[in-house]
Design an enzyme around this catalytic site. Structure first.
Site, PDB file in Angstrom:
ATOM      1  N   MET A 202       2.547  -5.895  -7.618  1.00 61.69           N
ATOM      2  CA  MET A 202       1.220  -5.328  -7.316  1.00 61.69           C
ATOM      3  C   MET A 202       1.362  -4.178  -6.332  1.00 61.69           C
ATOM      4  O   MET A 202       2.202  -4.207  -5.450  1.00 61.69           O
ATOM      5  CB  MET A 202       0.340  -6.446  -6.718  1.00 61.69           C
ATOM      6  CG  MET A 202      -1.053  -6.035  -6.303  1.00 61.69           C
ATOM      7  SD  MET A 202      -1.177  -5.381  -4.634  1.00 61.69           S
ATOM      8  CE  MET A 202      -1.788  -6.812  -3.746  1.00 61.69           C
TER       9      MET A 202
ATOM     10  N   LYS B 125     -14.787  -8.488   0.048  1.00 62.29           N
ATOM     11  CA  LYS B 125     -14.762  -9.011   1.426  1.00 62.29           C
ATOM     12  C   LYS B 125     -16.135  -8.739   2.019  1.00 62.29           C
ATOM     13  O   LYS B 125     -16.679  -7.647   1.824  1.00 62.29           O
ATOM     14  CB  LYS B 125     -13.660  -8.308   2.222  1.00 62.29           C
ATOM     15  CG  LYS B 125     -13.429  -8.902   3.604  1.00 62.29           C
ATOM     16  CD  LYS B 125     -12.256  -8.209   4.306  1.00 62.29           C
ATOM     17  CE  LYS B 125     -11.981  -8.861   5.649  1.00 62.29           C
ATOM     18  NZ  LYS B 125     -10.915  -8.169   6.401  1.00 62.29           N
TER      19      LYS B 125
ATOM     20  N   HIS C  19     -11.691 -14.371   2.558  1.00 60.69           N
ATOM     21  CA  HIS C  19     -12.884 -13.544   2.381  1.00 60.69           C
ATOM     22  C   HIS C  19     -14.078 -14.371   1.923  1.00 60.69           C
ATOM     23  O   HIS C  19     -15.193 -14.169   2.402  1.00 60.69           O
ATOM     24  CB  HIS C  19     -12.600 -12.401   1.399  1.00 60.69           C
ATOM     25  CG  HIS C  19     -11.559 -11.456   1.901  1.00 60.69           C
ATOM     26  ND1 HIS C  19     -11.151 -10.363   1.192  1.00 60.69           N
ATOM     27  CD2 HIS C  19     -10.837 -11.447   3.057  1.00 60.69           C
ATOM     28  CE1 HIS C  19     -10.221  -9.708   1.884  1.00 60.69           C
ATOM     29  NE2 HIS C  19     -10.009 -10.352   3.007  1.00 60.69           N
TER      30      HIS C  19
ATOM     31  N   GLU D  48     -10.997  -6.548  -5.049  1.00 58.93           N
ATOM     32  CA  GLU D  48     -10.973  -7.566  -3.995  1.00 58.93           C
ATOM     33  C   GLU D  48     -12.208  -7.434  -3.112  1.00 58.93           C
ATOM     34  O   GLU D  48     -12.412  -6.410  -2.470  1.00 58.93           O
ATOM     35  CB  GLU D  48      -9.696  -7.385  -3.165  1.00 58.93           C
ATOM     36  CG  GLU D  48      -9.595  -8.355  -2.001  1.00 58.93           C
ATOM     37  CD  GLU D  48      -8.272  -8.210  -1.241  1.00 58.93           C
ATOM     38  OE1 GLU D  48      -7.328  -7.570  -1.767  1.00 58.93           O
ATOM     39  OE2 GLU D  48      -8.199  -8.714  -0.110  1.00 58.93           O
TER      40      GLU D  48
ATOM     41  N   ASP E  69      -5.111 -13.636  -3.499  1.00 59.09           N
ATOM     42  CA  ASP E  69      -4.618 -13.497  -2.122  1.00 59.09           C
ATOM     43  C   ASP E  69      -4.801 -14.830  -1.407  1.00 59.09           C
ATOM     44  O   ASP E  69      -5.927 -15.254  -1.119  1.00 59.09           O
ATOM     45  CB  ASP E  69      -5.412 -12.410  -1.360  1.00 59.09           C
ATOM     46  CG  ASP E  69      -4.910 -11.001  -1.677  1.00 59.09           C
ATOM     47  OD1 ASP E  69      -4.042 -10.849  -2.563  1.00 59.09           O
ATOM     48  OD2 ASP E  69      -5.388 -10.060  -1.013  1.00 59.09           O
TER      49      ASP E  69
ATOM     50  N   ASP F  70      -6.613 -14.432   8.674  1.00 56.32           N
ATOM     51  CA  ASP F  70      -5.357 -14.236   7.914  1.00 56.32           C
ATOM     52  C   ASP F  70      -4.261 -15.221   8.299  1.00 56.32           C
ATOM     53  O   ASP F  70      -3.096 -14.839   8.466  1.00 56.32           O
ATOM     54  CB  ASP F  70      -4.829 -12.797   8.099  1.00 56.32           C
ATOM     55  CG  ASP F  70      -5.617 -11.789   7.279  1.00 56.32           C
ATOM     56  OD1 ASP F  70      -6.255 -12.184   6.289  1.00 56.32           O
ATOM     57  OD2 ASP F  70      -5.585 -10.591   7.642  1.00 56.32           O
TER      58      ASP F  70
ATOM     59  N   ASP G  85     -11.771 -12.287  10.864  1.00 53.38           N
ATOM     60  CA  ASP G  85     -10.792 -12.287   9.765  1.00 53.38           C
ATOM     61  C   ASP G  85      -9.427 -12.747  10.302  1.00 53.38           C
ATOM     62  O   ASP G  85      -8.722 -11.997  10.946  1.00 53.38           O
ATOM     63  CB  ASP G  85     -10.715 -10.847   9.245  1.00 53.38           C
ATOM     64  CG  ASP G  85      -9.739 -10.686   8.117  1.00 53.38           C
ATOM     65  OD1 ASP G  85      -9.337 -11.691   7.509  1.00 53.38           O
ATOM     66  OD2 ASP G  85      -9.373  -9.525   7.842  1.00 53.38           O
TER      67      ASP G  85
ATOM     68  N   GLU H 190      -9.704 -13.590  -2.392  1.00 52.76           N
ATOM     69  CA  GLU H 190      -8.913 -13.983  -1.216  1.00 52.76           C
ATOM     70  C   GLU H 190      -9.584 -15.149  -0.512  1.00 52.76           C
ATOM     71  O   GLU H 190     -10.779 -15.101  -0.204  1.00 52.76           O
ATOM     72  CB  GLU H 190      -8.764 -12.802  -0.256  1.00 52.76           C
ATOM     73  CG  GLU H 190      -8.090 -13.234   1.060  1.00 52.76           C
ATOM     74  CD  GLU H 190      -7.646 -12.092   1.946  1.00 52.76           C
ATOM     75  OE1 GLU H 190      -7.156 -11.078   1.398  1.00 52.76           O
ATOM     76  OE2 GLU H 190      -7.777 -12.202   3.165  1.00 52.76           O
TER      77      GLU H 190
ATOM     78  N   ASP I  96      -1.523 -13.056   1.505  1.00 57.30           N
ATOM     79  CA  ASP I  96      -2.048 -11.947   2.298  1.00 57.30           C
ATOM     80  C   ASP I  96      -2.416 -12.515   3.662  1.00 57.30           C
ATOM     81  O   ASP I  96      -3.579 -12.778   3.956  1.00 57.30           O
ATOM     82  CB  ASP I  96      -3.276 -11.324   1.611  1.00 57.30           C
ATOM     83  CG  ASP I  96      -3.709 -10.055   2.324  1.00 57.30           C
ATOM     84  OD1 ASP I  96      -2.997  -9.628   3.254  1.00 57.30           O
ATOM     85  OD2 ASP I  96      -4.753  -9.492   1.968  1.00 57.30           O
TER      86      ASP I  96
ATOM     87  N   HIS J   1       0.879  -1.173   0.000  1.00 51.05           N
ATOM     88  CA  HIS J   1       0.000   0.000   0.000  1.00 51.05           C
ATOM     89  C   HIS J   1       0.919   1.226   0.000  1.00 51.05           C
ATOM     90  O   HIS J   1       2.015   1.166   0.564  1.00 51.05           O
ATOM     91  CB  HIS J   1      -0.830   0.087   1.277  1.00 51.05           C
ATOM     92  CG  HIS J   1      -1.704  -1.091   1.564  1.00 51.05           C
ATOM     93  ND1 HIS J   1      -1.261  -2.205   2.213  1.00 51.05           N
ATOM     94  CD2 HIS J   1      -3.016  -1.311   1.308  1.00 51.05           C
ATOM     95  CE1 HIS J   1      -2.259  -3.067   2.342  1.00 51.05           C
ATOM     96  NE2 HIS J   1      -3.337  -2.556   1.802  1.00 51.05           N
TER      97      HIS J   1
ATOM     98  N   ASP K 280       2.367   1.837   3.372  1.00 50.18           N
ATOM     99  CA  ASP K 280       3.309   0.858   3.937  1.00 50.18           C
ATOM    100  C   ASP K 280       4.728   1.362   3.728  1.00 50.18           C
ATOM    101  O   ASP K 280       5.644   1.024   4.473  1.00 50.18           O
ATOM    102  CB  ASP K 280       3.212  -0.508   3.235  1.00 50.18           C
ATOM    103  CG  ASP K 280       1.856  -1.164   3.411  1.00 50.18           C
ATOM    104  OD1 ASP K 280       1.150  -0.814   4.374  1.00 50.18           O
ATOM    105  OD2 ASP K 280       1.513  -2.027   2.574  1.00 50.18           O
TER     106      ASP K 280
HETATM  107  C1  GCO Z   1      -7.910  -7.415   4.464  1.00 47.12           C
HETATM  108  C2  GCO Z   1      -7.556  -7.342   2.997  1.00 47.12           C
HETATM  109  C3  GCO Z   1      -6.331  -6.517   2.718  1.00 47.12           C
HETATM  110  C4  GCO Z   1      -6.140  -6.240   1.245  1.00 47.12           C
HETATM  111  C5  GCO Z   1      -5.038  -5.266   1.045  1.00 47.12           C
HETATM  112  C6  GCO Z   1      -4.659  -5.080  -0.390  1.00 47.12           C
HETATM  113  O1  GCO Z   1      -8.690  -8.295   4.817  1.00 47.12           O
HETATM  114  O2  GCO Z   1      -7.421  -6.591   5.238  1.00 47.12           O
HETATM  115  O3  GCO Z   1      -7.377  -8.649   2.535  1.00 47.12           O
HETATM  116  O4  GCO Z   1      -5.207  -7.136   3.258  1.00 47.12           O
HETATM  117  O5  GCO Z   1      -5.864  -7.406   0.537  1.00 47.12           O
HETATM  118  O6  GCO Z   1      -5.426  -4.052   1.579  1.00 47.12           O
HETATM  119  O7  GCO Z   1      -5.595  -4.340  -1.011  1.00 47.12           O
HETATM  120 MN    MN Z   2      -6.438  -9.359   0.779  1.00 46.51          MN
HETATM  121 MN    MN Z   3      -8.140 -10.146   3.992  1.00 53.16          MN
END
Ligand code: GCO
Ligand code: MN
Ligand code: MN
Length: 389
Positions: free
Chosen positions: A90, A185, A222, A183, A247, A259, A257, A219, A289, A56, A59
């Site tokens: 990306m 979610k 998601h 993307e 992702d 991850d 969430d 993802e 991700d 990002h 970041d």
């Molecule tokens: C989340 C998302 C993010 C995006 C990222 C890239 O659940 O926080 O997956 O990690 O993928 O912001 O756009």
């Molecule tokens: Mn993501």
């Molecule tokens: Mn995510």
């Protein structure tokens, strides 16, 4: 130990700066790891065998940094990329952390916020292009509501469309070679996020001014948060020519969430994701991700990153085995057999074909009685994954 499953740049594994750089803050607790600099993260990713690093805007560059500071940071980052050979396939915009985006960016009711979001995204696109990115991700983390009293969902879709059309035209106008990947979610951080699934995004893309420039970034977590089958979403995106990015991570159904490390929760479904990507010849980067458990120090973060990639490579080998397994292949041949050559009368409609199909007699009872042996097929799959055959 170097073995068959040691990740190498040729495998095209990428991580976000925000993934291995995650300091382990959660809604209940403070960071547990010191913040690494982007340059340190690049070196760590090179050490574990990654191909690239995604980011990002913020970041890398603190929000509100002066142009001179920005340029200095970018220069140092580019040097780290050159020293390590890592690439940036990306890039994306942080449209969710700053309080100004608390009610969304492109779908905010406040036109000033919507204009600021466009400005921030155009600057972030320039940064991404400068670093070599070919895919630009849009994750609308704050594009949603807690109460439907607050936003008109139709207006919100119109605003989101207007923003994407604007940014596509901007990219074309600048002559950038960049594709967008949307993307989806379902929720988190908003109570509900608009366009909550990859399927919803695919439908929406058809309504844009430049649909050929826009694809999706599905993802794992998601779709699973929504209780859906990730492989099916990836397949639909692929079949539509829209799988521009992916992702990878993992997640228990029905939870927050999470991850988690790729393959750490749903091994079988992770296997079918890898098998799908390898079978169809997906050429994009395999992006993780995800982040390490909050219990970890930086050795644990490296173990996490290596784990994501090793599991992918192990599942890739299992997929090749599955494709060559004689018992599995015999069962598949039976499943897909064309008894009585009926497939020749299927296909595109014409009047003769319709008449032919209407005139046939089908043994409905025999069709219903036929056992399909999917139990055996699945057990063979499980045994292959467990390393028994
Ligand atoms: C989340 C998302 C993010 C995006 C990222 C890239 O659940 O926080 O997956 O990690 O993928 O912001 O756009
Ligand atoms: Mn993501
Ligand atoms: Mn995510």
């Amino acid at each position: 130990m170097v073995d068959l499953f040691t990740p190498k740049p040729e495998h095209k594994f990428t991580f976000g700066l925000w993934t291995v750089g995650n300091v382990g803050r959660d809604p209940f607790g403070e960071p547990v790891r010191v913040k690494l600099t982007p340059v340190e993260i690049v070196h760590m990713l090179a050490e574990v065998g990654a191909y690239g690093v995604n980011l990002h805007d913020n970041d890398l560059i603190p929000i509100g940094a002066a142009p001179a500071e920005r340029d200095k940071i970018v220069e140092g980052f580019k040097r780290a990329l050159k020293d390590t050979g890592l690439v940036v396939p990306m890039a994306t915009t942080n449209l969710f952390s700053d309080p100004s985006f608390k009610d969304g960016a492109f779908t905010s009711n406040d036109p000033r916020v919507r204009a600021y979001a466009l400005q921030k995204t155009m600057n972030a696109i320039e940064l991404g292009v400068e670093l070599g990115a070919e895919v630009y991700v849009f994750w609308g983390g704050r594009e949603g509501t807690e109460t439907d009293a607050s936003k008109n969902p139709v207006d919100s879709l119109k605003r989101f469309r207007e923003a994407l059309n604007f940014l596509c035209a901007y990219v074309i106008d600048q002559g950038f070679d960049l594709k967008f990947a949307l993307e989806a979610k379902p929720n988190e951080p908003r109570g509900d996020i608009f366009l909550p699934t990859t399927g919803a995004m695919l439908g929406f893309i058809g309504s844009l001014d430049y649909p050929e420039m826009v694809g999706v970034n599905p993802e794992v977590a998601h779709e699973q948060m929504a209780g859906l089958n990730f492989v099916h979403h990836v397949a639909q995106a692929w079949e539509a020519g829209k799988l521009f990015h992916i992702d990878l991570n993992d997640q228990a159904f029905g939870r927050y969430d999470q991850d988690f490390r790729f393959g750490s929760v749903n091994l079988k479904s992770s296997f079918f994701v890898v098998k799908f990507l390898e079978d169809v010849g997906y050429q994009g980067s395999r992006h993780f991700d995800a982040h390490a458990y909050r219990t970890e120090d930086y050795d644990g973060v490296k173990a996490f990153a290596r784990g994501c990639m090793r599991t992918y490579l192990i599942l890739k080998e299992k997929a090749a085995k599955w494709n060559q397994d004689p018992e599995i292949q015999t069962l598949l041949a039976e499943i897909n057999s064309d008894q009585d050559h009926i497939s020749s009368i299927l296909g595109t409609y014409n009047a003769a074909r319709a008449a032919d199909i209407k005139a046939r007699s089908f043994n409905r009872e025999a069709l219903g009685k036929r056992g399909l042996a999917y139990e055996r097929l699945d057990q063979l799959t499980v045994e292959l994954l467990l390393g028994v055959n």
